[in-house]
Design an enzyme around this catalytic site. Structure first.
Site, PDB file in Angstrom:
ATOM      1  N   GLN A 255       0.874  -1.523  -0.080  1.00 23.54           N
ATOM      2  CA  GLN A 255      -0.094   0.017  -0.138  1.00 23.54           C
ATOM      3  C   GLN A 255       0.816   0.981  -0.038  1.00 23.54           C
ATOM      4  O   GLN A 255       0.637   2.032  -1.230  1.00 23.54           O
ATOM      5  CB  GLN A 255      -1.359  -0.163   1.479  1.00 23.54           C
ATOM      6  CG  GLN A 255      -1.955  -0.319   1.525  1.00 23.54           C
ATOM      7  CD  GLN A 255      -2.698  -0.976  -0.229  1.00 23.54           C
ATOM      8  OE1 GLN A 255      -3.322   0.576   0.045  1.00 23.54           O
ATOM      9  NE2 GLN A 255      -3.032  -2.303  -1.259  1.00 23.54           N
ATOM     10  N   HIS A 258       2.003   2.813  -3.020  1.00 24.15           N
ATOM     11  CA  HIS A 258       0.925   2.929  -4.394  1.00 24.15           C
ATOM     12  C   HIS A 258       1.569   4.724  -4.754  1.00 24.15           C
ATOM     13  O   HIS A 258       0.487   5.367  -5.657  1.00 24.15           O
ATOM     14  CB  HIS A 258      -0.486   3.534  -3.413  1.00 24.15           C
ATOM     15  CG  HIS A 258      -1.750   2.245  -4.444  1.00 24.15           C
ATOM     16  ND1 HIS A 258      -2.159   2.013  -4.784  1.00 24.15           N
ATOM     17  CD2 HIS A 258      -1.424   1.107  -3.274  1.00 24.15           C
ATOM     18  CE1 HIS A 258      -2.133   1.156  -5.296  1.00 24.15           C
ATOM     19  NE2 HIS A 258      -2.332   0.561  -4.184  1.00 24.15           N
ATOM     20  N   GLU A 322      -9.835   1.377   4.305  1.00 26.36           N
ATOM     21  CA  GLU A 322      -9.531   0.466   3.494  1.00 26.36           C
ATOM     22  C   GLU A 322      -9.273  -0.750   3.307  1.00 26.36           C
ATOM     23  O   GLU A 322     -10.679  -2.015   2.390  1.00 26.36           O
ATOM     24  CB  GLU A 322      -8.786   1.855   2.056  1.00 26.36           C
ATOM     25  CG  GLU A 322      -9.349   1.145   0.911  1.00 26.36           C
ATOM     26  CD  GLU A 322      -8.504   1.860   0.660  1.00 26.36           C
ATOM     27  OE1 GLU A 322      -8.808   2.009  -1.852  1.00 26.36           O
ATOM     28  OE2 GLU A 322      -7.769   2.149   0.377  1.00 26.36           O
ATOM     29  N   HIS A 323      -8.369  -1.116   3.713  1.00 25.90           N
ATOM     30  CA  HIS A 323      -8.377  -2.384   3.724  1.00 25.90           C
ATOM     31  C   HIS A 323      -7.767  -2.567   5.218  1.00 25.90           C
ATOM     32  O   HIS A 323      -7.431  -2.065   5.917  1.00 25.90           O
ATOM     33  CB  HIS A 323      -7.273  -2.733   3.399  1.00 25.90           C
ATOM     34  CG  HIS A 323      -6.898  -1.895   1.362  1.00 25.90           C
ATOM     35  ND1 HIS A 323      -6.570  -1.445   0.690  1.00 25.90           N
ATOM     36  CD2 HIS A 323      -8.051  -2.525   0.577  1.00 25.90           C
ATOM     37  CE1 HIS A 323      -6.582  -0.939  -0.366  1.00 25.90           C
ATOM     38  NE2 HIS A 323      -7.710  -2.325  -1.010  1.00 25.90           N
ATOM     39  N   ASP A 356      -7.051  -6.641  -4.191  1.00 24.91           N
ATOM     40  CA  ASP A 356      -6.858  -5.445  -5.895  1.00 24.91           C
ATOM     41  C   ASP A 356      -6.992  -6.073  -7.301  1.00 24.91           C
ATOM     42  O   ASP A 356      -6.861  -5.454  -7.897  1.00 24.91           O
ATOM     43  CB  ASP A 356      -5.144  -5.350  -5.878  1.00 24.91           C
ATOM     44  CG  ASP A 356      -5.330  -4.099  -4.389  1.00 24.91           C
ATOM     45  OD1 ASP A 356      -6.300  -3.301  -3.642  1.00 24.91           O
ATOM     46  OD2 ASP A 356      -3.797  -3.373  -4.228  1.00 24.91           O
ATOM     47  N   HIS A 415     -55.043  14.209  -0.067  1.00 19.48           N
ATOM     48  CA  HIS A 415     -54.175  12.726   0.570  1.00 19.48           C
ATOM     49  C   HIS A 415     -55.311  12.233   0.942  1.00 19.48           C
ATOM     50  O   HIS A 415     -55.193  10.866   0.479  1.00 19.48           O
ATOM     51  CB  HIS A 415     -52.797  13.120   1.145  1.00 19.48           C
ATOM     52  CG  HIS A 415     -51.824  13.343   0.961  1.00 19.48           C
ATOM     53  ND1 HIS A 415     -51.127  15.059   0.490  1.00 19.48           N
ATOM     54  CD2 HIS A 415     -50.879  12.337   0.582  1.00 19.48           C
ATOM     55  CE1 HIS A 415     -49.949  14.834  -0.084  1.00 19.48           C
ATOM     56  NE2 HIS A 415     -49.838  13.312   0.185  1.00 19.48           N
TER      57      HIS A 415
END
Length: 425
Positions: A255, A258, A322-323, A356, A415
């Site tokens: 990670q 990235h 996220e992970h 991934d 109504h």
């Protein structure tokens, strides 16, 4: 990297903060890009290709000839890998197709829900330092399964005006024919507003840098939906005394590479595992081509020793990664404790890279603590759910009085009358 040993809970809120990058004032820039694309269409995109990507493109639409050339540039091994990944992603997302279930809520009152695909979707695929052809699979496969009639793909060209061949091959494999050479905020503007070549879409998907993220947020002003708020990639690893430090280090670095704005967090109950994992990170990073990026990411990353796995899960839920990797022996016991996470990887051999690329789950996930209130991309991301109901005469007679009383209590007599006039007939 920052190391903390048994921090007290009153410090956790500081420890779960994401790194704050120096932010440019980009709102005016985004507005200007949208205005330029709205006024000049394709020509604006061509000019932006020169300005931002140093690419000379005479046309922004990818031709069949370019796709054929790209297909010949891909090795058979890579083609086979992409095809296998596509099969697994298709298998997993196909399981999310739901049956229609009709429910009689009151005698003579039948209600149900049906899915309808978002008719036109746009997918943005980054093409810079890491051309994410895997994201084409993650977005196009569920879009096709959902039945989206039109899938538009935008990705930035290289300096020669070409698109990465793996992106083009994967797009063709997924049946995408509307592919355009445009990146950044201008690509989002094109899919939001439409140009002579790029169709206007109803919903935009895909990751990107801060300009792409800001442009997606800006697109919502024009009634275009987006998949989710996005941000830099992140992973949190929880390790017990039986975790394998070399594996943990590899996951953290996968990670960190990235980008410099990515963040990794390592939690463990073992000082021995902490020290061995740090040593493994220091050793493995030397061999990475993107070690400079990974190194900057690690500067903003935390390595923490906690008293128990229960405490680690509590910290993780506050961070909402996220992970999330549970590199622990008895992971089944701790699954119910996971409340906030985009995607979870269980045991020593469930590396985050599997999700991934090829295990089948989607890698387009909420970041920056949005896992507290957002899900990752799924088949549901590409559909709308429409409710239906049918009331027979008996059904209205059974339910009518309830509706009349409630409508009158709210002061909405029209109504009430819509019921009363039917009951009187």
């Amino acid at each position: 990297m920052k190391i903390y040993r048994y921090p007290t809970k009153d410090t956790w809120f500081d420890l779960v903060k994401r790194p704050v990058l120096e932010q440019q004032e980009i709102s005016a820039l985004i507005a200007g890009i949208f205005k330029e694309v709205q006024s000049n269409g394709d020509q604006a995109l061509i000019e932006f290709n020169k300005k931002f990507d140093k690419a000379d493109t005479q046309s922004i639409k990818i031709t069949e000839a370019e796709i054929e050339i790209a297909e010949n540039q891909i090795s058979d091994d890579l083609k086979k890998a992409i095809q296998e990944a596509k099969e697994n992603i298709s298998k997993f997302h196909s399981s999310q197709i739901s049956d229609i279930s009709k429910i009689e809520t009151t005698k003579g009152v039948v209600c149900w829900r049906e899915n309808r695909a978002v008719e036109s979707v746009g997918i943005y695929i980054p093409g810079g330092t890491a051309p994410l052809f895997s994201t084409v699979l993650m977005l196009a496969v569920p879009a096709n399964l959902a039945g989206c009639k039109e899938i538009v793909l935008c990705t930035p060209p290289d300096k020669n005006g070409n698109i990465n061949p793996a992106i083009l091959y994967t797009a063709k494999l997924c049946g995408i024919t509307k592919i355009f050479k445009t990146g950044g905020a201008q690509a989002i503007a094109a899919m939001t507003l439409g140009t002579e070549s790029v169709p206007r879409v109803y919903k935009i998907f895909g990751p990107g840098n801060q300009f792409v993220v800001a442009a997606k947020e800006y697109a919502q002003r024009y009634g275009v939906a987006i998949d989710m708020p996005a941000g830099p990639s992140e992973v949190l690893v929880i390790a017990d005394e039986n975790a394998i430090p070399e594996f943990c280090a590899a996951d953290l670095l996968s990670q960190a590479e990235h980008g410099s704005d990515s963040q990794v967090v390592f939690l463990t109950t073992s000082l021995k595992v902490l020290n061995e994992t740090i040593s493994a990170v220091d050793q493995q990073i030397k061999d990475l081509p993107r070690n400079e990026m990974a190194g900057k990411s690690l500067e903003n990353s935390n390595f923490i020793v906690l008293n128990s796995l229960e405490e680690a899960l509590e910290f993780s839920n506050l961070y909402a990664p996220e992970h999330l990797i549970l590199a622990i022996s008895d992971f089944e016991k701790y699954i119910p404790m996971v409340q906030n996470a985009g995607s979870v990887f269980l045991g020593n051999y469930s590396c985050e890279s599997a999700g991934d690329y090829a295990s089948g789950t989607n890698h387009t996930l909420p970041t920056n603590a949005y896992a507290k209130n957002y899900s990752g991309v799924s088949l549901d991301s590409f559909v709308k759910k429409i409710t239906f109901q049918h009331l027979s005469k008996e059904g209205l007679q059974n339910l009518g009085k309830t509706i009349e009383i409630m409508a009158e209590a709210e002061g909405l007599l029209a109504h009430k009358n819509a019921v009363s006039i039917r009951l009187k007939s």
